[in-house]
Design a protein around this motif. Sequence first.
Motif, PDB file in Angstrom:
ATOM      1  N   ARG A  16      10.159 -58.666  99.919  1.00 48.67           N
ATOM      2  CA  ARG A  16      10.147 -60.090  99.544  1.00 48.67           C
ATOM      3  C   ARG A  16      10.423 -60.970 100.754  1.00 48.67           C
ATOM      4  O   ARG A  16      11.171 -61.936 100.681  1.00 48.67           O
ATOM      5  CB  ARG A  16      11.168 -60.365  98.445  1.00 48.67           C
ATOM      6  N   GLY A  17       9.757 -60.611 101.862  1.00 41.70           N
ATOM      7  CA  GLY A  17       9.981 -61.307 103.123  1.00 41.70           C
ATOM      8  C   GLY A  17       9.108 -62.521 103.324  1.00 41.70           C
ATOM      9  O   GLY A  17       9.091 -63.082 104.414  1.00 41.70           O
ATOM     10  N   GLY A  18       8.323 -62.903 102.325  1.00 40.35           N
ATOM     11  CA  GLY A  18       7.510 -64.110 102.414  1.00 40.35           C
ATOM     12  C   GLY A  18       6.135 -63.908 103.006  1.00 40.35           C
ATOM     13  O   GLY A  18       5.233 -64.700 102.771  1.00 40.35           O
ATOM     14  N   ARG A  19       5.979 -62.844 103.789  1.00 39.58           N
ATOM     15  CA  ARG A  19       4.669 -62.536 104.382  1.00 39.58           C
ATOM     16  C   ARG A  19       4.664 -61.068 104.774  1.00 39.58           C
ATOM     17  O   ARG A  19       5.718 -60.444 104.862  1.00 39.58           O
ATOM     18  CB  ARG A  19       4.398 -63.419 105.598  1.00 39.58           C
ATOM     19  N   ASP A  20       3.481 -60.530 104.999  1.00 35.93           N
ATOM     20  CA  ASP A  20       3.357 -59.156 105.473  1.00 35.93           C
ATOM     21  C   ASP A  20       3.190 -59.212 106.984  1.00 35.93           C
ATOM     22  O   ASP A  20       2.196 -59.753 107.477  1.00 35.93           O
ATOM     23  CB  ASP A  20       2.142 -58.469 104.846  1.00 35.93           C
ATOM     24  N   VAL A  39       7.491 -57.479 104.109  1.00 34.64           N
ATOM     25  CA  VAL A  39       6.363 -57.511 103.179  1.00 34.64           C
ATOM     26  C   VAL A  39       6.680 -58.465 102.044  1.00 34.64           C
ATOM     27  O   VAL A  39       7.850 -58.714 101.740  1.00 34.64           O
ATOM     28  CB  VAL A  39       6.018 -56.107 102.623  1.00 34.64           C
ATOM     29  N   ARG A  40       5.644 -59.004 101.432  1.00 35.03           N
ATOM     30  CA  ARG A  40       5.828 -59.905 100.287  1.00 35.03           C
ATOM     31  C   ARG A  40       6.242 -59.153  99.032  1.00 35.03           C
ATOM     32  O   ARG A  40       6.886 -59.707  98.155  1.00 35.03           O
ATOM     33  CB  ARG A  40       4.522 -60.650 100.007  1.00 35.03           C
ATOM     34  N   ALA A  41       5.870 -57.899  98.942  1.00 37.69           N
ATOM     35  CA  ALA A  41       6.108 -57.109  97.726  1.00 37.69           C
ATOM     36  C   ALA A  41       7.600 -56.892  97.477  1.00 37.69           C
ATOM     37  O   ALA A  41       8.383 -56.771  98.413  1.00 37.69           O
ATOM     38  CB  ALA A  41       5.410 -55.760  97.856  1.00 37.69           C
ATOM     39  N   ASN A  49       7.110 -50.154  99.638  1.00 38.41           N
ATOM     40  CA  ASN A  49       6.720 -49.015 100.462  1.00 38.41           C
ATOM     41  C   ASN A  49       5.201 -48.946 100.621  1.00 38.41           C
ATOM     42  O   ASN A  49       4.694 -48.718 101.724  1.00 38.41           O
ATOM     43  CB  ASN A  49       7.227 -47.704  99.854  1.00 38.41           C
ATOM     44  N   THR A  50       4.486 -49.161  99.538  1.00 38.66           N
ATOM     45  CA  THR A  50       3.026 -49.151  99.585  1.00 38.66           C
ATOM     46  C   THR A  50       2.512 -50.251 100.495  1.00 38.66           C
ATOM     47  O   THR A  50       1.600 -50.023 101.301  1.00 38.66           O
ATOM     48  CB  THR A  50       2.451 -49.316  98.166  1.00 38.66           C
ATOM     49  N   ALA A  51       3.108 -51.429 100.406  1.00 37.60           N
ATOM     50  CA  ALA A  51       2.698 -52.543 101.268  1.00 37.60           C
ATOM     51  C   ALA A  51       3.004 -52.243 102.729  1.00 37.60           C
ATOM     52  O   ALA A  51       2.213 -52.568 103.622  1.00 37.60           O
ATOM     53  CB  ALA A  51       3.398 -53.825 100.831  1.00 37.60           C
ATOM     54  N   LEU A  52       4.143 -51.599 102.992  1.00 37.73           N
ATOM     55  CA  LEU A  52       4.495 -51.237 104.366  1.00 37.73           C
ATOM     56  C   LEU A  52       3.476 -50.262 104.946  1.00 37.73           C
ATOM     57  O   LEU A  52       3.022 -50.437 106.082  1.00 37.73           O
ATOM     58  CB  LEU A  52       5.887 -50.620 104.423  1.00 37.73           C
ATOM     59  N   LEU A  53       3.110 -49.251 104.190  1.00 35.88           N
ATOM     60  CA  LEU A  53       2.155 -48.259 104.690  1.00 35.88           C
ATOM     61  C   LEU A  53       0.805 -48.902 104.986  1.00 35.88           C
ATOM     62  O   LEU A  53       0.165 -48.593 105.996  1.00 35.88           O
ATOM     63  CB  LEU A  53       2.020 -47.109 103.698  1.00 35.88           C
ATOM     64  N   THR A  74      14.050 -45.222  99.173  1.00 36.66           N
ATOM     65  CA  THR A  74      14.886 -46.207  98.491  1.00 36.66           C
ATOM     66  C   THR A  74      15.826 -46.938  99.452  1.00 36.66           C
ATOM     67  O   THR A  74      16.754 -47.613  99.016  1.00 36.66           O
ATOM     68  CB  THR A  74      15.724 -45.538  97.381  1.00 36.66           C
ATOM     69  N   SER A  75      15.573 -46.816 100.731  1.00 37.69           N
ATOM     70  CA  SER A  75      16.423 -47.432 101.747  1.00 37.69           C
ATOM     71  C   SER A  75      15.639 -48.490 102.515  1.00 37.69           C
ATOM     72  O   SER A  75      14.410 -48.484 102.519  1.00 37.69           O
ATOM     73  CB  SER A  75      16.889 -46.333 102.707  1.00 37.69           C
ATOM     74  N   ARG A  76      16.335 -49.392 103.178  1.00 38.37           N
ATOM     75  CA  ARG A  76      15.653 -50.358 104.047  1.00 38.37           C
ATOM     76  C   ARG A  76      15.127 -49.681 105.301  1.00 38.37           C
ATOM     77  O   ARG A  76      14.179 -50.137 105.909  1.00 38.37           O
ATOM     78  CB  ARG A  76      16.605 -51.480 104.457  1.00 38.37           C
TER      79      ARG A  76
END
Length: 100
Positions: A16-20, A39-41, A49-53, A74-76
């Motif tokens: 939920r960082g506002g942007r990817d 990531v926004r997700a 995690n999916t958005a990060l990948l 499940t970790s940052r």
Amino acid sequence: MRVGEDLVLLVRLTPRGGRDALDGISTLSDGRTVAAARVRAPAEDGKANTALLALVAAAAGVPRSSVTLEAGATSRLKTVRIRRAGVPAEAALGAALAGP
């Protein structure tokens, strides 16, 4: 870091960082160096995690199927592996982390 033909990346993720985006390199309080990403997700049901990948794959210029989450579901703090990443993928990822 390179492990054989693969690249392994330690990432600190902000959901939920506002942007990817990849936000460069950071140093943790214990001295470890990590890639900072947002990531926004939301961090629910694996969406972040999916958005990060997908973000890492796009930054490295590799197919999404080449990028896996090795640890930290499940970790940052996450460990991401890019399988069979060549020199062009490593350079593209380095440029994305260096910023404009």
